[in-house]
Design a protein around this motif. Structure first.
Motif, short mmCIF file in Angstrom:
data_model
loop_
_atom_site.label_atom_id
_atom_site.label_comp_id
_atom_site.label_asym_id
_atom_site.label_seq_id
_atom_site.Cartn_x
_atom_site.Cartn_y
_atom_site.Cartn_z
N GLU A 59 0.83 -1.19 0.00
CA GLU A 59 0.00 0.00 0.00
C GLU A 59 0.88 1.25 0.00
O GLU A 59 2.03 1.24 0.42
N ASN A 60 0.28 2.36 -0.47
CA ASN A 60 0.93 3.67 -0.45
C ASN A 60 2.29 3.65 -1.14
O ASN A 60 3.29 4.16 -0.63
N THR A 61 2.30 3.05 -2.31
CA THR A 61 3.54 2.94 -3.08
C THR A 61 3.35 3.57 -4.46
O THR A 61 2.26 3.99 -4.83
N VAL A 62 4.44 3.60 -5.22
CA VAL A 62 4.44 4.21 -6.55
C VAL A 62 4.39 3.10 -7.59
O VAL A 62 5.02 2.05 -7.43
N ASN A 63 3.66 3.34 -8.66
CA ASN A 63 3.59 2.36 -9.75
C ASN A 63 4.93 2.27 -10.47
O ASN A 63 5.70 3.23 -10.54
N PHE A 64 5.20 1.12 -11.04
CA PHE A 64 6.42 0.92 -11.82
C PHE A 64 6.50 1.95 -12.94
O PHE A 64 5.53 2.20 -13.66
N GLY A 65 7.68 2.56 -13.10
CA GLY A 65 7.90 3.52 -14.16
C GLY A 65 7.45 4.93 -13.86
O GLY A 65 7.56 5.81 -14.72
N LYS A 66 6.98 5.21 -12.63
CA LYS A 66 6.40 6.51 -12.32
C LYS A 66 7.13 7.27 -11.22
O LYS A 66 6.65 8.32 -10.76
N THR A 67 8.30 6.81 -10.79
CA THR A 67 8.94 7.48 -9.66
C THR A 67 9.32 8.93 -9.98
O THR A 67 9.32 9.78 -9.09
N GLN A 68 9.65 9.21 -11.23
CA GLN A 68 10.08 10.56 -11.59
C GLN A 68 8.93 11.43 -12.07
O GLN A 68 9.15 12.46 -12.70
N GLN A 69 7.71 11.02 -11.73
CA GLN A 69 6.54 11.83 -12.08
C GLN A 69 5.67 12.09 -10.84
O GLN A 69 4.49 11.79 -10.82
N PRO A 70 6.25 12.67 -9.80
CA PRO A 70 5.47 12.90 -8.58
C PRO A 70 4.42 13.98 -8.79
O PRO A 70 4.61 14.91 -9.59
N GLY A 71 3.32 13.88 -8.07
CA GLY A 71 2.30 14.92 -8.10
C GLY A 71 2.69 16.07 -7.20
O GLY A 71 3.68 16.01 -6.45
N LEU A 72 1.93 17.13 -7.24
CA LEU A 72 2.25 18.32 -6.46
C LEU A 72 2.25 18.06 -4.96
O LEU A 72 2.99 18.70 -4.21
N SER A 73 1.43 17.13 -4.51
CA SER A 73 1.33 16.86 -3.07
C SER A 73 2.22 15.71 -2.62
O SER A 73 2.16 15.30 -1.46
N GLU A 74 3.07 15.19 -3.51
CA GLU A 74 4.03 14.16 -3.12
C GLU A 74 5.33 14.85 -2.70
O GLU A 74 6.24 15.04 -3.49
N TYR A 75 5.39 15.22 -1.42
CA TYR A 75 6.46 16.06 -0.93
C TYR A 75 7.74 15.27 -0.67
O TYR A 75 7.70 14.13 -0.20
N ALA A 76 8.87 15.90 -0.96
CA ALA A 76 10.16 15.28 -0.67
C ALA A 76 10.28 14.98 0.81
O ALA A 76 9.91 15.80 1.66
N ASP A 77 10.78 13.80 1.12
CA ASP A 77 10.98 13.32 2.50
C ASP A 77 9.67 13.23 3.28
O ASP A 77 9.68 13.10 4.51
N GLY A 78 8.54 13.34 2.58
CA GLY A 78 7.25 13.23 3.26
C GLY A 78 6.88 14.43 4.11
O GLY A 78 5.95 14.38 4.91
N VAL A 79 7.61 15.54 3.96
CA VAL A 79 7.35 16.75 4.76
C VAL A 79 6.47 17.69 3.94
O VAL A 79 6.86 18.12 2.85
N ASP A 80 5.33 18.04 4.48
CA ASP A 80 4.35 18.86 3.76
C ASP A 80 4.84 20.30 3.69
O ASP A 80 4.71 21.08 4.64
N THR A 81 5.41 20.66 2.54
CA THR A 81 6.01 21.98 2.37
C THR A 81 4.96 23.09 2.47
O THR A 81 5.21 24.12 3.12
#
Length: 352
Positions: free
Chosen positions: A322-344
């Motif tokens: 659960e709560n993982t990224v699909n294969f081939g999509k790591t370099q396509q984060p959405g706006l709310s996928e914050y680095a290090d999980g910290v809500d900027t």
């Protein structure tokens, strides 16, 4: 400046960037200030490898294209709607950016400005040519941004909060220097993929994109594989073979040759296919042209391990957890996928 104006300005920037894609670079008629900026950005794309030899034209266009898709009114409105960004007093936020992949600091740039604050930017010498151009474009689209964006190469002074990204060593310095003010400080993280052996070839091919995009230099690049005992690595090597042309890039080839020589002289057991190596290792951060792998007994135990090691992991690629990224999509984060999980944006919206 009200939030709607800030959103509209970045949406115009997204429309401008939509002219630059991996398929083609094409000037459109309906883009604001194209006569001033189109040729300048095109020239910078073509010259990117002169300033940073890892910044190939394909990778630069990939980064720009991904941002062009995110910078539209619908995406920006949905993202910002979760926060109170009608601030009374703008703060000055100092942002120290990394330079490992093209436009890696753009999310922080966007977040500070969309939240209504001023930004003072200290760029990495490895990626310092694109963002000033895009900042100038924003100032033409929305003149209220003038005076809110400042670039510096000097020591940072007169700021109210900090967002800093760097290595584990520089993070310790950042904490000492910026610790007395509100801050987000990021250090080294890597991404992992969880394989079961049941993936079909098309699904597994996505792992190649996650490994090789940006030559594996991003924190969202997969550098570690978790596989069940008895896993057939032929499946993995077959899936990534279409990326074999990467060895023709000289800087990558030099890293491959060097790391292979180190492993062989150290008598480490490795598996390799002429352009990529895998090595059994408990670490998360692997060298260029290499991924580490580790066996797991069952998924429940692996979940516990990944949770315990969360501070080392940027994202997890999997189709069984659960709560993982699909294969081939790591370099396509959405706006709310914050680095290090910290809500900027939460951090910025609560500055006092």
């Amino acid at each position: 400046m009200v939030l709607e104006k800030r959103i509209n300005a970045f949406a115009e920037l997204g429309n401008f960037l939509s002219q630059f894609s991996q398929q083609k670079i094409e000037k459109k008629e309906d883009v604001l200030f194209n006569d001033l900026f189109f040729d300048a950005v095109k020239l910078q794309i073509n010259r990117a490898t002169e300033f940073n030899s890892w910044f190939t034209k394909d990778n630069v266009l990939y980064a720009i294209e991904n941002w062009s898709k995110l910078l539209n009114k619908n995406e920006l409105t949905a993202w910002t709607s979760c926060y109170n960004l009608n601030i009374d007093t703008s703060k000055t936020v100092a942002v120290i950016m990394a330079g490992n992949i093209p436009l890696v600091g753009f999310h922080d740039f966007l977040s500070v400005l969309i939240s209504g604050h001023h930004i003072c930017i200290k760029q990495s010498s490895n990626d310092k040519h694109f963002l000033p151009l895009l900042a100038k474009y924003l100032e033409h689209v929305e003149p209220n941004f003038k005076g809110k964006i400042h670039f510096t190469e000097e020591k940072l002074t007169d700021f109210d909060a900090t967002i800093a990204t760097g290595s584990n060593n520089t993070a310790r310095y950042f904490k000492y220097y910026f610790g007395n003010k509100p801050h987000i400080i990021r250090n080294n993280r890597n991404s992992v993929a969880v394989l079961t052996g049941n993936e079909n070839l098309d699904t597994l091919k996505g792992i190649g994109e996650d490994i090789f995009r940006y030559f594996g230099l991003g924190c969202r690049s997969v550098s570690k594989l978790f596989v069940p005992k008895g896993y057939d690595f032929n499946l993995f090597f077959n899936a990534i073979y279409e990326y074999n042309d990467i060895i023709n890039y000289k800087k990558y080839e030099n890293n491959y040759d060097y790391n292979k020589a180190v492993y062989l002289m150290s008598e480490f057991d490795i598996l390799e296919n002429g352009f990529f190596m895998i090595k059994e290792d408990n670490s998360y951060s692997s060298p260029i042209a290499t991924a580490f792998y580790e066996y797991y007994d069952n998924l429940d135990n692996l979940k516990s391990k990944l949770k315990a090691d969360n501070d080392y992991i940027q994202c997890v690629v999997s189709d069984v957890l659960e709560n993982t990224v699909n294969f081939g999509k790591t370099q396509q984060p959405g706006l709310s996928e914050y680095a290090d999980g910290v809500d900027t944006l939460k951090f910025l919206s609560e500055l006092e």
